[in-house]
Design an enzyme around this catalytic site. Structure first.
Site, PDB file in Angstrom:
ATOM      1  N   ARG A 163       1.130  -1.632   0.078  1.00  0.00           N
ATOM      2  CA  ARG A 163      -0.196  -0.270   0.016  1.00  0.00           C
ATOM      3  C   ARG A 163       1.100   1.414  -0.435  1.00  0.00           C
ATOM      4  O   ARG A 163       0.786   1.990  -0.448  1.00  0.00           O
ATOM      5  CB  ARG A 163      -0.866  -0.056   1.295  1.00  0.00           C
ATOM      6  CG  ARG A 163      -2.078  -1.169   0.976  1.00  0.00           C
ATOM      7  CD  ARG A 163      -2.921  -1.080   2.247  1.00  0.00           C
ATOM      8  NE  ARG A 163      -3.618  -2.112   2.213  1.00  0.00           N
ATOM      9  CZ  ARG A 163      -4.427  -2.230   3.285  1.00  0.00           C
ATOM     10  NH1 ARG A 163      -4.716  -1.814   4.472  1.00  0.00           N
ATOM     11  NH2 ARG A 163      -5.816  -2.875   2.930  1.00  0.00           N
TER      12      ARG A 163
ATOM     13  N   ARG B  21       0.202 -17.511   2.834  1.00  0.00           N
ATOM     14  CA  ARG B  21      -1.038 -18.474   3.970  1.00  0.00           C
ATOM     15  C   ARG B  21      -1.961 -18.478   2.516  1.00  0.00           C
ATOM     16  O   ARG B  21      -1.810 -17.883   1.079  1.00  0.00           O
ATOM     17  CB  ARG B  21      -2.419 -16.960   3.929  1.00  0.00           C
ATOM     18  CG  ARG B  21      -3.086 -16.671   5.862  1.00  0.00           C
ATOM     19  CD  ARG B  21      -2.539 -17.775   6.598  1.00  0.00           C
ATOM     20  NE  ARG B  21      -2.025 -17.639   8.079  1.00  0.00           N
ATOM     21  CZ  ARG B  21      -0.794 -17.386   8.529  1.00  0.00           C
ATOM     22  NH1 ARG B  21       0.300 -17.841   7.922  1.00  0.00           N
ATOM     23  NH2 ARG B  21      -0.467 -16.718   9.769  1.00  0.00           N
TER      24      ARG B  21
ATOM     25  N   GLU C  42      -6.411 -26.592   4.646  1.00  0.00           N
ATOM     26  CA  GLU C  42      -5.245 -27.636   5.615  1.00  0.00           C
ATOM     27  C   GLU C  42      -5.116 -28.761   6.379  1.00  0.00           C
ATOM     28  O   GLU C  42      -6.138 -28.498   6.946  1.00  0.00           O
ATOM     29  CB  GLU C  42      -4.030 -26.795   5.972  1.00  0.00           C
ATOM     30  CG  GLU C  42      -3.146 -26.341   5.147  1.00  0.00           C
ATOM     31  CD  GLU C  42      -2.780 -25.284   5.592  1.00  0.00           C
ATOM     32  OE1 GLU C  42      -1.725 -26.148   6.675  1.00  0.00           O
ATOM     33  OE2 GLU C  42      -1.668 -24.421   5.180  1.00  0.00           O
TER      34      GLU C  42
ATOM     35  N   HIS D   5       3.047 -27.133   5.572  1.00  0.00           N
ATOM     36  CA  HIS D   5       3.416 -25.769   6.249  1.00  0.00           C
ATOM     37  C   HIS D   5       4.551 -26.230   6.841  1.00  0.00           C
ATOM     38  O   HIS D   5       4.521 -26.034   8.525  1.00  0.00           O
ATOM     39  CB  HIS D   5       2.053 -25.598   6.639  1.00  0.00           C
ATOM     40  CG  HIS D   5       1.774 -25.078   7.107  1.00  0.00           C
ATOM     41  ND1 HIS D   5       0.500 -24.491   7.569  1.00  0.00           N
ATOM     42  CD2 HIS D   5       2.493 -23.854   7.723  1.00  0.00           C
ATOM     43  CE1 HIS D   5       0.574 -22.760   8.329  1.00  0.00           C
ATOM     44  NE2 HIS D   5       1.922 -22.372   8.006  1.00  0.00           N
TER      45      HIS D   5
ATOM     46  N   THR E  33       4.649 -18.976   0.571  1.00  0.00           N
ATOM     47  CA  THR E  33       4.527 -19.284   2.521  1.00  0.00           C
ATOM     48  C   THR E  33       3.991 -18.252   3.545  1.00  0.00           C
ATOM     49  O   THR E  33       3.836 -18.206   4.458  1.00  0.00           O
ATOM     50  CB  THR E  33       5.738 -18.530   2.692  1.00  0.00           C
ATOM     51  OG1 THR E  33       6.231 -17.847   2.642  1.00  0.00           O
ATOM     52  CG2 THR E  33       7.226 -19.647   1.994  1.00  0.00           C
TER      53      THR E  33
END
Length: 325
Positions: A182, A244, A273, A291, A242
């Site tokens: 942003r 979400r 997951e 993960h 890595t």
């Protein structure tokens, strides 16, 4: 709050490293999940009326129904940085504080991001599968050619702690650094990045040879990498995630990997997951890890100590060091 006679009751929903479990159990009345399997919604809901502190992980869905099921829990001390699995508005309405564990898993996640990046561009997963299956016939000049990182542009979507740590590592491989966010980052990072800021998301995607995701989960970023975003990426580029799982539309990603628009991808996170999107499982040009971003002894113990520090502060009525709600 802590009483001189009664220790606060704490539910830890998954097993932690033994050292931090012992630290916590010395001070509080702690229940550990001995099976180390995810607790169902009914069990989590019941816990809200039985414990003073709930210490969940990303594998637990602490939704509004769970939070409203009891009135005893006053602190949700999350073991992990991400908290999109917790209904923060519902927690606020019930007067429940929520904390997380920022900072201590930066290096381990950045290391794993680079591992995925290298495996994807050098076809490490394909190579190991070929060798283990007995299909390797020996060295040859045109066998399993990958891509060099030197001089390539790493496009980071999100430029917080982990994004910057990844950039520092990639810089050592001779990559050029670009990022989207942003606002441009005003402070200096630990290494001389000479990073180029893009205010336009799709321009960043077009510029990058490798796109690495470092944004939080939630409604604002769900399917941020969709079919349109993938088409904006240059042909032959790579995607690494890595962050979400829900940030990526995995059907669109699978199609781009199948048709050759993308050369490869490296993923450590998935939307539901431990289920893995079926469309990805049969593809050779995607690296899939379970993960492992923060999965080092150092990081996981430090995460536990962050949780303990937040619980200590709460019991003493002090400012919570890592409060998010």
């Amino acid at each position: 709050m802590e009483s001189d006679l009664v220790k606060p009751r704490i539910l830890v929903t998954r097993r932690w490293p033994e050292a931090v479990e012992q630290e916590l159990a010395k001070v509080y009345d702690v229940t550990f999940n001995a099976s180390d399997t995810p607790l169902d919604q009914q069990t989590l809901a019941a816990a809200m009326g039985e414990y003073d502190v709930l210490a969940p992980t990303v594998s637990d869905r602490i939704d509004a129904d769970v939070i409203k099921a009891g009135d005893r829990v006053k602190l949700i001390a999350n073991y992990g940085v991400g908290f999109d699995h917790i209904a923060l508005d519902a927690a606020h309405e019930r007067g429940i504080a929520v904390t997380n564990t920022p900072g201590v898993l930066t290096d381990s996640t950045a290391d794993l991001t680079m591992a995925l990046l290298l495996m994807a561009v050098r076809r490490g997963g394909e190579g190991e599968r070929e060798l283990r299956s007995g299909q390797w016939t020996g060295w040859r000049p045109t066998h399993m050619l990958g891509t060099s990182l030197h001089g390539k542009v790493l496009g980071l979507v999100g430029f917080g702690r982990i994004g910057q740590a990844t950039a520092c590592r990639a810089r050592a491989f001779g990559m050029k650094i670009a990022y989207y966010g942003r606002h441009p980052v005003s402070h200096k990072t630990a290494c001389d990045l000479d990073a180029h800021y893009y205010s336009d998301f799709h321009k960043l995607l077009r510029a990058a040879h490798v796109v690495s995701l470092h944004v939080p989960g939630g409604a604002e970023t769900r399917h941020m990498i969709d079919a349109a975003a993938i088409q904006s990426m240059r042909k032959g580029a790579y995607l690494v995630n890595t962050a979400r799982g829900e940030v990526v539309d995995h059907d669109a990603l699978a199609e781009a990997l199948r048709n050759g628009h993308l050369s490869g991808a490296g993923l450590d996170v998935y939307p539901e997951e431990p289920q893995i999107p079926e469309a990805l499982l049969g593809l050779e040009n995607v690296v899939l890890l379970p993960h492992l971003g923060s999965a080092t002894h150092e990081a996981r113990e430090a995460m536990g100590r962050k949780v303990i520090a937040n619980i200590h502060a709460w019991t003493k009525g002090q400012h919570l060091p890592d409060q998010v709600a």
